[in-house]
Design a protein around this motif. Structure first.
Motif, PDB file in Angstrom:
ATOM      1  N   GLY A 173      35.652   5.654 -12.677  1.00 18.33           N
ATOM      2  CA  GLY A 173      34.543   6.368 -13.288  1.00 18.33           C
ATOM      3  C   GLY A 173      34.978   7.598 -14.052  1.00 18.33           C
ATOM      4  N   SER A 174      36.121   8.176 -13.678  1.00 18.95           N
ATOM      5  CA  SER A 174      36.652   9.371 -14.342  1.00 18.95           C
ATOM      6  C   SER A 174      37.258   9.054 -15.714  1.00 18.95           C
ATOM      7  CB  SER A 174      37.726  10.003 -13.465  1.00 18.95           C
ATOM      8  OG  SER A 174      38.844   9.130 -13.356  1.00 18.95           O
ATOM      9  N   GLY A 175      37.439   7.747 -15.994  1.00 22.56           N
ATOM     10  CA  GLY A 175      38.057   7.332 -17.246  1.00 22.56           C
ATOM     11  C   GLY A 175      39.536   7.022 -17.105  1.00 22.56           C
ATOM     12  N   GLU A 176      40.126   7.377 -15.968  1.00 16.33           N
ATOM     13  CA  GLU A 176      41.533   7.081 -15.712  1.00 16.33           C
ATOM     14  C   GLU A 176      41.689   5.580 -15.504  1.00 16.33           C
ATOM     15  OE1 GLU A 176      44.983   8.028 -12.380  1.00 16.33           O
ATOM     16  OE2 GLU A 176      43.001   8.899 -12.153  1.00 16.33           O
ATOM     17  N   SER A 177      42.758   5.010 -16.053  1.00 19.49           N
ATOM     18  CA  SER A 177      42.984   3.576 -15.862  1.00 19.49           C
ATOM     19  C   SER A 177      44.428   3.329 -15.440  1.00 19.49           C
ATOM     20  CB  SER A 177      42.665   2.803 -17.136  1.00 19.49           C
ATOM     21  OG  SER A 177      43.543   3.157 -18.170  1.00 19.49           O
TER      22      SER A 177
ATOM     23  N   PRO B 113      46.026   2.774  -3.197  1.00 20.97           N
ATOM     24  CA  PRO B 113      45.188   2.029  -2.250  1.00 20.97           C
ATOM     25  C   PRO B 113      43.815   2.683  -2.075  1.00 20.97           C
ATOM     26  CG  PRO B 113      47.400   2.267  -1.376  1.00 20.97           C
ATOM     27  CD  PRO B 113      47.327   3.122  -2.612  1.00 20.97           C
ATOM     28  N   GLY B 114      42.777   1.851  -2.084  1.00 23.75           N
ATOM     29  CA  GLY B 114      41.408   2.336  -1.950  1.00 23.75           C
ATOM     30  C   GLY B 114      40.745   2.668  -3.277  1.00 23.75           C
ATOM     31  N   HIS B 115      41.530   2.776  -4.354  1.00 26.02           N
ATOM     32  CA  HIS B 115      41.023   3.068  -5.700  1.00 26.02           C
ATOM     33  C   HIS B 115      40.011   1.997  -6.090  1.00 26.02           C
ATOM     34  CE1 HIS B 115      41.447   4.232 -10.024  1.00 26.02           C
ATOM     35  NE2 HIS B 115      41.361   2.934 -10.235  1.00 26.02           N
ATOM     36  N   THR B 116      38.883   2.414  -6.621  1.00 28.09           N
ATOM     37  CA  THR B 116      37.837   1.486  -7.073  1.00 28.09           C
ATOM     38  C   THR B 116      37.590   1.708  -8.548  1.00 28.09           C
ATOM     39  OG1 THR B 116      36.794   1.586  -4.902  1.00 28.09           O
ATOM     40  CG2 THR B 116      35.467   0.720  -6.672  1.00 28.09           C
ATOM     41  N   GLY B 117      37.346   0.635  -9.272  1.00 33.06           N
ATOM     42  CA  GLY B 117      37.059   0.755 -10.693  1.00 33.06           C
ATOM     43  C   GLY B 117      36.602  -0.567 -11.276  1.00 33.06           C
ATOM     44  N   ALA B 118      36.406  -0.558 -12.574  1.00 32.16           N
ATOM     45  CA  ALA B 118      35.943  -1.745 -13.294  1.00 32.16           C
ATOM     46  C   ALA B 118      37.091  -2.358 -14.082  1.00 32.16           C
ATOM     47  CB  ALA B 118      34.812  -1.375 -14.243  1.00 32.16           C
ATOM     48  N   VAL B 119      37.135  -3.674 -14.099  1.00 30.28           N
ATOM     49  CA  VAL B 119      38.143  -4.384 -14.884  1.00 30.28           C
ATOM     50  C   VAL B 119      37.841  -4.158 -16.367  1.00 30.28           C
ATOM     51  CG1 VAL B 119      39.059  -6.657 -15.492  1.00 30.28           C
ATOM     52  CG2 VAL B 119      38.503  -6.142 -13.105  1.00 30.28           C
ATOM     53  N   CYS B 120      38.840  -3.637 -17.097  1.00 30.85           N
ATOM     54  CA  CYS B 120      38.646  -3.427 -18.536  1.00 30.85           C
ATOM     55  C   CYS B 120      39.754  -4.082 -19.352  1.00 30.85           C
ATOM     56  CB  CYS B 120      38.521  -1.935 -18.850  1.00 30.85           C
ATOM     57  SG  CYS B 120      39.965  -0.952 -18.455  1.00 30.85           S
TER      58      CYS B 120
ATOM     59  N   VAL C 232      47.789  -9.423 -14.268  1.00 31.16           N
ATOM     60  CA  VAL C 232      47.660  -7.974 -14.160  1.00 31.16           C
ATOM     61  C   VAL C 232      46.333  -7.551 -14.778  1.00 31.16           C
ATOM     62  CG1 VAL C 232      48.678  -5.772 -14.849  1.00 31.16           C
ATOM     63  CG2 VAL C 232      50.168  -7.693 -14.279  1.00 31.16           C
ATOM     64  N   TYR C 233      45.659  -6.634 -14.093  1.00 31.81           N
ATOM     65  CA  TYR C 233      44.374  -6.127 -14.565  1.00 31.81           C
ATOM     66  C   TYR C 233      44.493  -4.652 -14.903  1.00 31.81           C
ATOM     67  CZ  TYR C 233      42.416 -10.338 -12.503  1.00 31.81           C
ATOM     68  OH  TYR C 233      42.129 -11.644 -12.190  1.00 31.81           O
ATOM     69  N   THR C 234      43.841  -4.245 -15.977  1.00 33.54           N
ATOM     70  CA  THR C 234      43.659  -2.827 -16.245  1.00 33.54           C
ATOM     71  C   THR C 234      42.340  -2.466 -15.597  1.00 33.54           C
ATOM     72  OG1 THR C 234      44.825  -3.032 -18.345  1.00 33.54           O
ATOM     73  CG2 THR C 234      43.482  -1.044 -18.021  1.00 33.54           C
ATOM     74  N   VAL C 235      42.391  -1.502 -14.676  1.00 33.13           N
ATOM     75  CA  VAL C 235      41.213  -1.097 -13.909  1.00 33.13           C
ATOM     76  C   VAL C 235      40.911   0.360 -14.257  1.00 33.13           C
ATOM     77  CG1 VAL C 235      40.250  -0.789 -11.596  1.00 33.13           C
ATOM     78  CG2 VAL C 235      41.781  -2.717 -12.059  1.00 33.13           C
ATOM     79  N   GLU C 236      39.674   0.624 -14.666  1.00 38.74           N
ATOM     80  CA  GLU C 236      39.266   1.966 -15.059  1.00 38.74           C
ATOM     81  C   GLU C 236      38.303   2.556 -14.035  1.00 38.74           C
ATOM     82  OE1 GLU C 236      36.615   3.844 -18.564  1.00 38.74           O
ATOM     83  OE2 GLU C 236      38.338   2.660 -19.224  1.00 38.74           O
TER      84      GLU C 236
END
Length: 64
Positions: free
Chosen positions: A48-52, A25-32, A42-46
């Protein structure tokens, strides 16, 4: 028929605060990535650290 997704590639999303702990919860990222598994979008979300991670659509919202 092609599946319509709420979010698009590269869009910034955030895991909702009430999501189960395994979705961070609260994790922010870009849909990849986007897929549909047993009728669930289902979305793969990456981050900024590169973790998805893979997160169901109902656990996401558009990032501020």
């Amino acid at each position: 028929m092609e599946t319509e997704f709420l979010y698009d590639w590269g869009e910034e999303v955030q895991v909702i605060d009430t999501a189960p702990i395994q979705y961070a919860p609260g994790h922010t990222g870009a849909v990849c990535g986007m897929s549909e598994i047993d009728g669930v979008k289902v979305y793969t979300v990456e981050a900024g650290s590169g973790e998805s991670m893979e997160i169901p659509e109902e656990m996401l919202r558009k990032a501020d």
